[in-house]
Motif scaffolding. Sequence first.
Motif, PDB file in Angstrom:
ATOM      1  N   GLY A 143      36.932  38.873  47.526  1.00  9.61           N
ATOM      2  CA  GLY A 143      38.251  39.025  48.147  1.00  9.61           C
ATOM      3  C   GLY A 143      39.371  39.029  47.122  1.00  9.61           C
ATOM      4  N   SER A 144      39.279  38.129  46.146  1.00 12.73           N
ATOM      5  CA  SER A 144      40.328  38.058  45.125  1.00 12.73           C
ATOM      6  C   SER A 144      40.331  39.306  44.248  1.00 12.73           C
ATOM      7  CB  SER A 144      40.170  36.800  44.272  1.00 12.73           C
ATOM      8  OG  SER A 144      39.010  36.874  43.468  1.00 12.73           O
ATOM      9  N   LEU A 145      39.152  39.868  43.969  1.00 11.03           N
ATOM     10  CA  LEU A 145      39.083  41.097  43.166  1.00 11.03           C
ATOM     11  C   LEU A 145      39.654  42.293  43.936  1.00 11.03           C
ATOM     12  CD1 LEU A 145      35.615  40.648  41.423  1.00 11.03           C
ATOM     13  CD2 LEU A 145      37.866  40.566  40.325  1.00 11.03           C
ATOM     14  N   VAL A 146      39.405  42.355  45.236  1.00 11.34           N
ATOM     15  CA  VAL A 146      39.960  43.441  46.058  1.00 11.34           C
ATOM     16  C   VAL A 146      41.489  43.354  46.074  1.00 11.34           C
ATOM     17  CG1 VAL A 146      40.179  44.314  48.434  1.00 11.34           C
ATOM     18  CG2 VAL A 146      37.914  43.781  47.498  1.00 11.34           C
ATOM     19  N   ILE A 147      42.013  42.155  46.290  1.00  9.75           N
ATOM     20  CA  ILE A 147      43.471  41.976  46.302  1.00  9.75           C
ATOM     21  C   ILE A 147      44.051  42.279  44.923  1.00  9.75           C
ATOM     22  CG2 ILE A 147      45.345  40.299  46.603  1.00  9.75           C
ATOM     23  CD1 ILE A 147      43.483  38.986  48.780  1.00  9.75           C
ATOM     24  N   PHE A 149      42.857  44.338  42.735  1.00  8.34           N
ATOM     25  CA  PHE A 149      42.822  45.802  42.604  1.00  8.34           C
ATOM     26  C   PHE A 149      44.026  46.425  43.305  1.00  8.34           C
ATOM     27  CE2 PHE A 149      41.732  49.927  44.425  1.00  8.34           C
ATOM     28  CZ  PHE A 149      41.367  50.635  43.297  1.00  8.34           C
ATOM     29  N   LEU A 150      44.293  45.985  44.533  1.00  3.35           N
ATOM     30  CA  LEU A 150      45.400  46.547  45.316  1.00  3.35           C
ATOM     31  C   LEU A 150      46.763  46.264  44.674  1.00  3.35           C
ATOM     32  CD1 LEU A 150      44.155  45.702  48.928  1.00  3.35           C
ATOM     33  CD2 LEU A 150      44.159  47.950  47.803  1.00  3.35           C
ATOM     34  N   LEU A 151      46.909  45.117  44.036  1.00  5.23           N
ATOM     35  CA  LEU A 151      48.183  44.773  43.396  1.00  5.23           C
ATOM     36  C   LEU A 151      48.319  45.356  41.989  1.00  5.23           C
ATOM     37  CD1 LEU A 151      48.604  41.058  44.562  1.00  5.23           C
ATOM     38  CD2 LEU A 151      49.721  43.113  45.475  1.00  5.23           C
ATOM     39  N   THR A 152      47.196  45.607  41.314  1.00 11.57           N
ATOM     40  CA  THR A 152      47.241  46.135  39.948  1.00 11.57           C
ATOM     41  C   THR A 152      47.390  47.656  39.933  1.00 11.57           C
ATOM     42  OG1 THR A 152      45.846  44.283  39.240  1.00 11.57           O
ATOM     43  CG2 THR A 152      46.075  46.090  37.689  1.00 11.57           C
ATOM     44  N   THR A 153      46.903  48.341  40.948  1.00 10.02           N
ATOM     45  CA  THR A 153      46.987  49.807  40.981  1.00 10.02           C
ATOM     46  C   THR A 153      48.435  50.307  40.867  1.00 10.02           C
ATOM     47  OG1 THR A 153      44.902  49.993  42.181  1.00 10.02           O
ATOM     48  CG2 THR A 153      46.377  51.891  42.291  1.00 10.02           C
ATOM     49  N   PRO A 154      49.411  49.759  41.623  1.00  9.57           N
ATOM     50  CA  PRO A 154      50.793  50.234  41.430  1.00  9.57           C
ATOM     51  C   PRO A 154      51.333  49.951  40.024  1.00  9.57           C
ATOM     52  CG  PRO A 154      50.601  48.943  43.455  1.00  9.57           C
ATOM     53  CD  PRO A 154      49.298  48.819  42.737  1.00  9.57           C
ATOM     54  N   VAL A 155      50.904  48.846  39.427  1.00  5.68           N
ATOM     55  CA  VAL A 155      51.320  48.522  38.052  1.00  5.68           C
ATOM     56  C   VAL A 155      50.787  49.600  37.107  1.00  5.68           C
ATOM     57  CG1 VAL A 155      51.063  46.873  36.143  1.00  5.68           C
ATOM     58  CG2 VAL A 155      51.445  46.038  38.476  1.00  5.68           C
ATOM     59  N   ASN A 156      49.516  49.972  37.264  1.00  5.35           N
ATOM     60  CA  ASN A 156      48.937  51.013  36.416  1.00  5.35           C
ATOM     61  C   ASN A 156      49.607  52.356  36.656  1.00  5.35           C
ATOM     62  OD1 ASN A 156      47.142  49.567  34.841  1.00  5.35           O
ATOM     63  ND2 ASN A 156      45.540  49.634  36.379  1.00  5.35           N
TER      64      ASN A 156
END
Length: 173
Positions: A143-147, A149-156
Motif C-alpha cells: 500500500g505504501s509503495l502504491v501511494i 508511486f502515485l505521489l512521485t509520478t507528478p514530481v517526475n
Amino acid sequence: MEHSAHHTAAAHDHAAHRAHAGHAGHQMGGVTWGAAAKATLHCLTGCAIGEILGMMVGTALMWGNVPTMVLAIVLAFVFGYSFTLFAVRKAGLDFKTAIKVALAADTVSIAVMELVDNGIIALVPGAMDAQLSDTLFWTSLLGSLVIAFLLTTPVNKWMIGRGKGHAVVHAHH
C-alpha cells in the motif's frame, strides 16, 4: 488532447511523433504522464527491491525498527541508482559519468518515494513491528509503495519537463 495539439502546432509528421513517443523527456513542455509513470515505475522497482531486502535482512538478524529501516532505505537508494547506472553504462557512458547521471536522474525521485513509503509504514498501527510472515507487513508495504508511486509520478513529470530527473538519462541513450 494537449499532447496532440502540441505536435500539430509544431508541425511534426507521424514518423517524428513515433520517434519521440518513447523519449518524451526531450520535449520540455510535452512530457506525457506515461513517460513520468515509466520513470517512476523504474524508480519504484529499485526502491521496492531494496526495501524488501532491507526488511528481510533486518528482521532475520532481529534488528530493531530503526536499524532495519535505515538498511532498507540505504538499499532502496543502492538498487534505485543501480538500475539507472546499469542502463547508462550499457549505453556506453564511462563509470564516472554514469554515476553522475544516476545521481541526477534518481536522487529526488527515490528520496520522495522513500519519504512517502516509510512515512506511511511508520503511521500504520503495528506495521513497524510486523514480521515478514504477517499479512500486515506485506499489505502496508504494498500500500505504501502504491501511494508513493502515485505521489512521485507528478514530481517526475515536473522534473522531466524541466530537463531534470530521467530526462538526463534520455539524453544519454
